[in-house]
Structure formats: C-alpha cells, structure tokens
Scaffold this active site. Structure first.
Site, short mmCIF file in Angstrom:
data_model
loop_
_atom_site.label_atom_id
_atom_site.label_comp_id
_atom_site.label_asym_id
_atom_site.label_seq_id
_atom_site.Cartn_x
_atom_site.Cartn_y
_atom_site.Cartn_z
CE1 TYR A 67 -62.25 -50.66 -38.86
CE2 TYR A 67 -61.44 -52.81 -39.54
CZ TYR A 67 -62.46 -51.89 -39.47
OH TYR A 67 -63.69 -52.18 -39.99
CE LYS A 71 -65.02 -51.68 -36.51
NZ LYS A 71 -66.38 -51.18 -36.27
#
Length: 82
Positions: A67, A71
């Site tokens: 994750y 990002k």
C-alpha cells in the site's frame, strides 16, 4: 483519482495476488485513467488531475508495504505529470 485498497498483510504473509490487486488499484488504475484524459487536456491547454495519496507513502505503517509503495508511486507519477 482516489483509489485506495489495502490487504493488511506483511510482505512475507501477502500473496502475489494481494500485492497485484493493491498495486493495480492504487497505482495502475490512476495512471491509466489519467492517460485517457491527458490528450484532451493537452489539446485544450487546460485541465486538472487530482490524485489522493497517503501519509503512508512517507511513513509506511507495519504490514502495509505494498500500500505504502503504491501511494509513493502515485506521488511520483503525479509530480511527473504536473
């Protein structure tokens, strides 16, 4: 572009499928969506693309490496097309 998916597994625990779906949702989808709109925006010499990342890109929480990486990639992508 406000996609956000997290499977919540460590690198060792996560499957290839977990990593793939996270990266496709959080990074590849905004990339491809932006790619679709950019030609018209360039022709018009006007337009805005908003990408929503996360502080996790700078301070990755435990168990969210994919994750956080997605990002961080989104931030890099956004900086390049800005």
């Amino acid at each position: 572009n406000n996609a956000g998916l997290s499977r919540g597994r460590t690198v060792a625990e996560g499957t290839y499928s977990d990593n793939s779906i996270t990266l496709k949702t959080n990074l590849l989808a905004p990339f491809l969506l932006s790619k679709e709109f950019l030609p018209a925006m360039i022709r018009r010499n006007h337009g805005h693309i908003f990408n929503v990342a996360s502080v996790s890109a700078y301070i990755p929480p435990p168990g969210l490496a994919d994750y956080a990486a997605s990002k961080a990639g989104l931030i890099a992508f956004h900086e390049d097309i800005s």
